[in-house]
Design a protein around this motif. Sequence first.
Motif, short mmCIF file in Angstrom:
data_model
loop_
_atom_site.label_atom_id
_atom_site.label_comp_id
_atom_site.label_asym_id
_atom_site.label_seq_id
_atom_site.Cartn_x
_atom_site.Cartn_y
_atom_site.Cartn_z
N ALA B 133 0.83 -1.21 0.00
CA ALA B 133 0.00 0.00 0.00
C ALA B 133 0.87 1.26 0.00
O ALA B 133 0.54 2.27 -0.62
N ARG B 134 1.98 1.20 0.70
CA ARG B 134 2.90 2.35 0.71
C ARG B 134 3.46 2.61 -0.69
O ARG B 134 3.58 3.76 -1.12
N VAL B 135 3.83 1.52 -1.34
CA VAL B 135 4.39 1.67 -2.68
C VAL B 135 3.36 2.29 -3.62
O VAL B 135 3.68 3.16 -4.44
N ALA B 136 2.11 1.87 -3.48
CA ALA B 136 1.05 2.45 -4.31
C ALA B 136 0.90 3.94 -4.02
O ALA B 136 0.81 4.77 -4.94
N ALA B 137 0.92 4.29 -2.74
CA ALA B 137 0.81 5.71 -2.37
C ALA B 137 2.00 6.50 -2.89
O ALA B 137 1.87 7.65 -3.34
N GLY B 138 3.16 5.87 -2.86
CA GLY B 138 4.37 6.53 -3.35
C GLY B 138 4.28 6.85 -4.84
O GLY B 138 4.78 7.89 -5.28
#
Lengths: 357, 357, 357, 357
Positions: B133-138
Amino acid sequence: MSFNTFGRLFRFTTWGESHGPALGCTIDGVPPLLDLAEGDIQGFLDKRKPGQSKYTTQRREPDLVKIMSGVFEGKTTGTPIQLMIENTDQRSKDYGNIAQSFRPGHADYTYIAKYGIRDYRGGGRSSARETAARVAAGAVARKVLGGGITIRAAMVQMGRHAIDRSRFDWNEVNNNPFFCPDAVTAGMWADELDAIRKNGSSIGAVIEVVAEGVPAGWGAPVYGKLDADLATAMMSINAVKAVEIGAGMEAACLTGEENADEMLPGKDGKPEFQSNKAGGILGGISTGQPVVVRFAVKPTSSILTPRKSVNEHGEAVEVVTKGRHDPCVGIRAVPVAEAMMAVVLADHMMLHRAQCG
Amino acid sequence: MSFNTFGRLFRFTTWGESHGPALGCTIDGVPPLLDLAEGDIQGFLDKRKPGQSKYTTQRREPDLVKIMSGVFEGKTTGTPIQLMIENTDQRSKDYGNIAQSFRPGHADYTYIAKYGIRDYRGGGRSSARETAARVAAGAVARKVLGGGITIRAAMVQMGRHAIDRSRFDWNEVNNNPFFCPDAVTAGMWADELDAIRKNGSSIGAVIEVVAEGVPAGWGAPVYGKLDADLATAMMSINAVKAVEIGAGMEAACLTGEENADEMLPGKDGKPEFQSNKAGGILGGISTGQPVVVRFAVKPTSSILTPRKSVNEHGEAVEVVTKGRHDPCVGIRAVPVAEAMMAVVLADHMMLHRAQCG
Amino acid sequence: MSFNTFGRLFRFTTWGESHGPALGCTIDGVPPLLDLAEGDIQGFLDKRKPGQSKYTTQRREPDLVKIMSGVFEGKTTGTPIQLMIENTDQRSKDYGNIAQSFRPGHADYTYIAKYGIRDYRGGGRSSARETAARVAAGAVARKVLGGGITIRAAMVQMGRHAIDRSRFDWNEVNNNPFFCPDAVTAGMWADELDAIRKNGSSIGAVIEVVAEGVPAGWGAPVYGKLDADLATAMMSINAVKAVEIGAGMEAACLTGEENADEMLPGKDGKPEFQSNKAGGILGGISTGQPVVVRFAVKPTSSILTPRKSVNEHGEAVEVVTKGRHDPCVGIRAVPVAEAMMAVVLADHMMLHRAQCG
Amino acid sequence: MSFNTFGRLFRFTTWGESHGPALGCTIDGVPPLLDLAEGDIQGFLDKRKPGQSKYTTQRREPDLVKIMSGVFEGKTTGTPIQLMIENTDQRSKDYGNIAQSFRPGHADYTYIAKYGIRDYRGGGRSSARETAARVAAGAVARKVLGGGITIRAAMVQMGRHAIDRSRFDWNEVNNNPFFCPDAVTAGMWADELDAIRKNGSSIGAVIEVVAEGVPAGWGAPVYGKLDADLATAMMSINAVKAVEIGAGMEAACLTGEENADEMLPGKDGKPEFQSNKAGGILGGISTGQPVVVRFAVKPTSSILTPRKSVNEHGEAVEVVTKGRHDPCVGIRAVPVAEAMMAVVLADHMMLHRAQCG
């Protein structure tokens, strides 16, 4: 938004500049009915205040704290506590070309780049004087935590010279001007720092903060992690460039077997950890072991050796910082580190109580 | 309160467990009219997803992202963007005594200590699957930052073996399964990690993240410091035990003369820094130099060697973690580190715009 | 967490009690390079300060504001602005049984129920003296908003006697002690309130606040709505019991046809609204029309007529409030209302700039 | 920053558009070990869902909720709870010139003014469909509050026709399609609203929400006031134009004698209030009496009568809203109001526990 506010439930907002009339903080969210007097705070401020040895800046500030609100008949009322410390030794002087030049390692250039204006007197808002307000807030946080939690910090390395861990003794910390837990090393540091001071140079340091008595279960996944909060707390202290939890950078070198803190059955059904590579935190939540944090403080940027720089007009200049300064600013970071540990823990104590009853 | 939310103006909230039906995040505050499609995000997820080499866990997850809201006709609308990734390989199995035992180095015990309950399947919420999810937000944060800022990360140390800085080449990073910027070192790591993997052991690592093109002036004193935000961002990643900015821990060893990043007059009246010990940040505000962050990742706690532990009943047990795991979880932390750098910078870009126009 | 903090990007934290040494606020997030001097704030405080007519409390407070930080050489620096107002007329007196009794309509009982302690001197933290800090913050917010936005408030109803809308004249507001925009009604109120005052009674009021010049597009769905923020801002003022936007409660009585604010093509391609039932806000976002808010202030709870109550021991008592009080506390809410409108708008101006450039 | 997030400790973030694939919310901060199943939520959603009588929109949505995370083996785990509701009846149609025209009373123009883009399908993010997510969050908040607190709402006025208070009966509320607590009035409303519906017109309403069983001491001065939080909660509901606490606007008309809620000694040493003009809140803190909130809902802006407006090109147009709509959108605001009361109370319960133990 929290440019000048730290914490969630136990939270404080600091204000003031190095050479303004005063500085202080507003502490909000403090539980009611705690005993609180100025004397409870003053002792911690005294530990941080300048001019106590030849190894810290010779600025003379009594750093007397006044409680302006939030306390009634000696007890906290649950309303915001305003603490104020007047500046008394903001020496009037000619700042000369320092006012327009960017001192290397200082925030001079970045404040101008951001705001287009800066209070250049003594570093203004970027001065380490702001940490007096943190220490005051930390004293209140200790009241919130109560007597079961012990928070102590020490300087464990100066330049390349680390203490000898086998001689680590918390009782030594207040016996030398370095908050050094190893008397032998403290003696060597004295000679070394004296030479540095006389040369107008400076040196970095490593500080270690340990909290004992923290129960298992404080902290929270995934963006309220206790270690992540401690990281931001310590990194927000002036001149800090690195933060370690438990094994820290060394963890990169370990194998899974070496890094595993094994457990045996302990008292009250709780596990008894056989080591503390984790620094008392797993998955962002306290394990019940001591919480161990270390951080590196860079050398004071104010030195006598001329350094190349530019001024506000983009012209080349040489900068020499005379005046009063700390040859090892890490020393005075010790009480600040304790304060930041205390405020983070007080916040998490209240957060835990809120969610988990 | 931000247990599962990161950021102030660019902020995202993640949800989901390792073995639940899906995981995802809600990104709030995104500026309108940015081009955004699933393809813009998928590439970054592919870089992080498991099972791409023998050096990462063999769990097979396509990690396909769906945009559920906040985008209309290919453009962001300024309303919250929900991104969802379904879990497809949450293998049904008998967790046996793992369900009741506390794996050393994992968050098993602390979750129980805090909540009295835990989803033990694959680590539940404490699993590194949350970092998808962090990577997607990034990926969305990069859109906000635009093309002028380059964010790259690399693994620069595995166990005790650091790269040779003279061979550092960003172009090498995607040529090996370690995101290693030094081809020679990558070759040595391959042999080493193969042995570790076969032994069922694991090893730590150091990741370096660099952002180039960040203008001077982002960040803010004293509790919105760019470095303090990066510290909490990186420390919140699973298994991270230390964070360094610029010179990092080494800053403790330097003198003021060594640490000073001197300046010469540069282009457009801006200073031209002669070194970057500061890691691109002074007083919590960017200098215009590359922002440089490093962090240590501990070895994966899941290993084949039996470790002593206790179970939920306080009884002594031995824990062996079979199943699928990463022998060096630092590898997959590389795209996560880039993502966290991106979200911190996007947040500060918006904060700067808000206050300083 | 915002017990004593208001706002997101333009945010202020107030502190202080009615009878403490001082009160004040820390304003954080203020853009740099705004001209700011104590004189810019004092005028607004003078409008709110007590003792200016026989219709307000006879407590004599000069309410002189001091800027303690955040301003350098007459300009804001982007760092927190501390404003302090000393209390000078916190008359020493015997509070007698008031100290233990719960005055009806006051916060005496609820503070004890919550905190187990209260500063009973003049109402402590629950006193309307706290609103001096809001007015000070509002003066700074006006600086942030700049000259294009006009914020004015007036008392439009006292008891059951509303003004005659056909005589509404902003120029009248400062010609009478009620901030009444209708000279004829002001004259009638004078007689009425004089009688109420002499009887030791009190009366409620309705205040209207209008902001002109607010551009379309400020505010945000769905929990950052401009109207929802104004609602919490006004409801947080002491003694306020209702808040209306535009048509307000009357909107319940209208049909869709009556409520529709029709539009015609206007200047610069913007719609020209034919009415303003919406009060300048649709979907939580400003329309470019005047933003219109009204709120009801209850009568001062301090009255001479004995009221039945209980004391801290649960015993029946009769409470009579002698001392100094406002017979219509709504009067002094007028400058407070303007201040709260200003701080909400300054916050949304900055929020809009952050997200939408 | 909380554009799409509500609450501090019990907090939820909603996402989704009217005609997107789904909508939902992430609820963070929920205490662990609460029993929670989809069935606990579905009943509340069923009460709000459209198409249940001829008096609400004929859009057919089952509004089936799925728990995507945060619950394990039927119990909350303390980690974020993601709730998702798929949209099934987002009828494919030609939006024609509605896509470019600004409907009076809707957020069409303001979204364009703010963002420069809008999802015009069914109102996009500004649609009242968002309130389904609130109702879901409210169901979880009720779990947090436990059985001792009863939250009920009713429609107490439609257009100019208020209920007869002497016939107020909570048991009637679910016996008619208006959530009306007065059977006689409900009958009259039926005829009236039928006529309005057939004319393609609409009408406003007043909703009353009452929470019983709230202990004294919840809430906090001065910007965390329970009433101020309720004001923002209710004002954030679509189409709400005014919020009242207790006596509300009527408080402006009262004298101090009339407004005083006198107290007599009650049970357990607690005061027994003789009236409730305060609506259960004094100084922002609950008194232990019922918490009483009312709010006005404007008439649905979608009507058949042509209204003058402009389009995105600044040209004059006439707008007629055919399609499906609620003739009195106040009806479906009733379960939403209950949900918002529940979330505010759950948040304050946790806040109180955090600070006051």
